[in-house]
Scaffold this motif. Structure first.
Motif, PDB file in Angstrom:
ATOM      1  N   SER A   2     -72.457  -2.425 -46.639  1.00  0.00           N
ATOM      2  CA  SER A   2     -73.108  -3.582 -46.913  1.00  0.00           C
ATOM      3  C   SER A   2     -72.116  -4.543 -47.673  1.00  0.00           C
ATOM      4  O   SER A   2     -70.908  -4.166 -47.986  1.00  0.00           O
ATOM      5  N   ARG A   3     -72.414  -5.801 -47.661  1.00  0.00           N
ATOM      6  CA  ARG A   3     -71.635  -6.794 -48.234  1.00  0.00           C
ATOM      7  C   ARG A   3     -71.115  -6.386 -49.682  1.00  0.00           C
ATOM      8  O   ARG A   3     -69.960  -6.369 -50.288  1.00  0.00           O
ATOM      9  N   ASP A   4     -72.117  -5.944 -50.558  1.00  0.00           N
ATOM     10  CA  ASP A   4     -71.847  -5.393 -52.004  1.00  0.00           C
ATOM     11  C   ASP A   4     -71.042  -4.355 -52.124  1.00  0.00           C
ATOM     12  O   ASP A   4     -70.143  -4.172 -52.749  1.00  0.00           O
ATOM     13  N   GLU A   5     -71.197  -3.269 -51.001  1.00  0.00           N
ATOM     14  CA  GLU A   5     -70.293  -2.080 -50.914  1.00  0.00           C
ATOM     15  C   GLU A   5     -69.039  -2.448 -50.704  1.00  0.00           C
ATOM     16  O   GLU A   5     -67.815  -1.916 -51.415  1.00  0.00           O
ATOM     17  N   LEU A  29     -64.871  -2.727 -53.227  1.00  0.00           N
ATOM     18  CA  LEU A  29     -63.861  -2.181 -52.924  1.00  0.00           C
ATOM     19  C   LEU A  29     -62.437  -2.998 -53.533  1.00  0.00           C
ATOM     20  O   LEU A  29     -61.369  -2.474 -53.790  1.00  0.00           O
ATOM     21  N   PHE A  30     -62.812  -4.012 -53.878  1.00  0.00           N
ATOM     22  CA  PHE A  30     -61.877  -5.125 -54.680  1.00  0.00           C
ATOM     23  C   PHE A  30     -62.039  -4.920 -56.043  1.00  0.00           C
ATOM     24  O   PHE A  30     -61.336  -5.996 -56.863  1.00  0.00           O
ATOM     25  N   ASP A  31     -62.418  -4.006 -56.437  1.00  0.00           N
ATOM     26  CA  ASP A  31     -62.512  -3.978 -58.046  1.00  0.00           C
ATOM     27  C   ASP A  31     -61.108  -3.593 -58.547  1.00  0.00           C
ATOM     28  O   ASP A  31     -60.241  -3.144 -58.068  1.00  0.00           O
ATOM     29  N   GLY A  32     -60.597  -4.536 -59.520  1.00  0.00           N
ATOM     30  CA  GLY A  32     -59.408  -4.865 -60.137  1.00  0.00           C
ATOM     31  C   GLY A  32     -58.664  -5.831 -59.492  1.00  0.00           C
ATOM     32  O   GLY A  32     -57.395  -6.126 -59.862  1.00  0.00           O
ATOM     33  N   GLU A  34     -60.634 -18.126 -52.889  1.00  0.00           N
ATOM     34  CA  GLU A  34     -61.524 -18.553 -52.017  1.00  0.00           C
ATOM     35  C   GLU A  34     -60.910 -18.267 -50.497  1.00  0.00           C
ATOM     36  O   GLU A  34     -59.870 -18.217 -50.244  1.00  0.00           O
ATOM     37  N   PRO A  35     -62.204 -18.044 -49.756  1.00  0.00           N
ATOM     38  CA  PRO A  35     -63.569 -18.102 -49.860  1.00  0.00           C
ATOM     39  C   PRO A  35     -64.301 -17.006 -50.123  1.00  0.00           C
ATOM     40  O   PRO A  35     -65.487 -16.628 -49.889  1.00  0.00           O
ATOM     41  N   GLY A  36     -63.700 -16.210 -51.067  1.00  0.00           N
ATOM     42  CA  GLY A  36     -64.290 -14.954 -51.237  1.00  0.00           C
ATOM     43  C   GLY A  36     -64.322 -14.106 -50.124  1.00  0.00           C
ATOM     44  O   GLY A  36     -63.486 -13.831 -49.140  1.00  0.00           O
ATOM     45  N   LEU A  37     -65.439 -13.037 -50.361  1.00  0.00           N
ATOM     46  CA  LEU A  37     -65.599 -12.051 -48.858  1.00  0.00           C
ATOM     47  C   LEU A  37     -66.486 -12.999 -47.952  1.00  0.00           C
ATOM     48  O   LEU A  37     -67.339 -13.495 -48.260  1.00  0.00           O
TER      49      LEU A  37
END
Length: 270
Positions: A220-223, A227-230, A235-238
């Motif tokens: 999913s998009r949230d999952e 993965l970008f934790d840290g 822009e434009p983000g994911l």
């Protein structure tokens, strides 16, 4: 080197290779009949698979140019695949001569062709390793010889993490590479999603389980964002691959979700 079957050592003749399938999708020549047959089956599921592969490759070029503009001169390309047009070292070194690139792959064909391509390039090399073992990658003599971990490094994970199963802990793999990087380093990745086209994603997943050397796990998009934790996404983000900083307005498709791969670039904070 070829073995008695005429195939490089380490090649499973009964399975399509993820790296060789991608090469076939991009119109390359370093693939076998079994890979082309798997791509044909993929195309029957999603007729625009080759368009998606080209869009993913185009994102890689845009991301590398962005990173060079941001001051990066060192790249580690994980799951780099078989060399084709627009390789990381070609894009980076065209923008900044002397930029250093380490490719990492465990496919024998990808490694062999990369070694041949890079033989005369002192600032780029290939490591035969599995990204599921970050400590081995990071401690390899090739990485240590070419990458200065006191300076910013860009780690590229382009269409590779969806070949890492939940049991193999993709977030832990990303974190291991992240923790080895100094502040100001970068992560660029693309990853297949199952949110907008779940039936297609399920069928593709079954195809890879049946025919290929690595199964695929769309997320999913949230999952994927987790993965970008840290890292702080720029822009434009994911975004779907054609929507990440397109070169021209006409490069934006009418229905971006048909390109069921997300792309993002983030900078390590702290």
């Amino acid at each position: 080197m070829p073995d008695g079957d005429g195939l490089p050592r380490g090649v499973d003749p009964g399975k399509a290779s993820v790296a060789r399938m991608y090469d076939a999708m991009l119109g390359g020549e370093h693939n076998f009949a079994i890979d082309r047959e798997a791509v044909a089956a993929f195309t029957a599921i999603d007729p625009q698979v080759r368009t998606l592969a080209r869009a993913n490759r185009a994102f890689l070029g845009r991301a590398v140019r962005f990173l060079v503009d941001a001051g990066v001169r060192q790249f580690i390309d994980l799951g780099s695949g078989i060399p084709t047009q627009g390789n990381v070292h070609e894009v980076a070194q065209a923008a900044s001569p002397g930029a250093r690139v380490v490719y990492v792959d465990n496919d024998p064909v990808a490694v062999a062709h990369s070694e041949a391509l890079l033989a005369d390039n002192p600032d780029a090399l290939i490591v035969a390793a599995d990204i599921r073992k970050p400590a081995e990658v990071l401690s390899s003599p090739q990485v240590r010889a070419l990458i200065d971990f006191e300076q910013p490094v860009a780690v590229l994970m382009i269409t590779i993490l969806h070949f890492v199963s939940p049991q193999e802990d993709p977030a832990g793999i990303v974190a291991a590479f992240r923790d080895a990087l100094p502040a100001g380093s970068w992560l660029a990745l693309t990853h297949a999603t199952d949110e907008d086209r779940p039936d297609t994603a399920a069928a593709v997943g079954q195809l890879y389980r049946d025919r290929a050397t690595s199964p695929v796990t769309p997320r999913s998009r949230d999952e994927i964002k987790s993965l970008f934790d840290g890292f702080e996404l720029v822009e434009p983000g994911l975004a779907y691959v054609p929507l990440w900083r397109p070169d021209r307005p006409e490069d934006v498709p009418d229905n971006p979700s048909q390109y069921w791969v997300y792309a993002g670039v983030g900078r390590k904070s702290g």
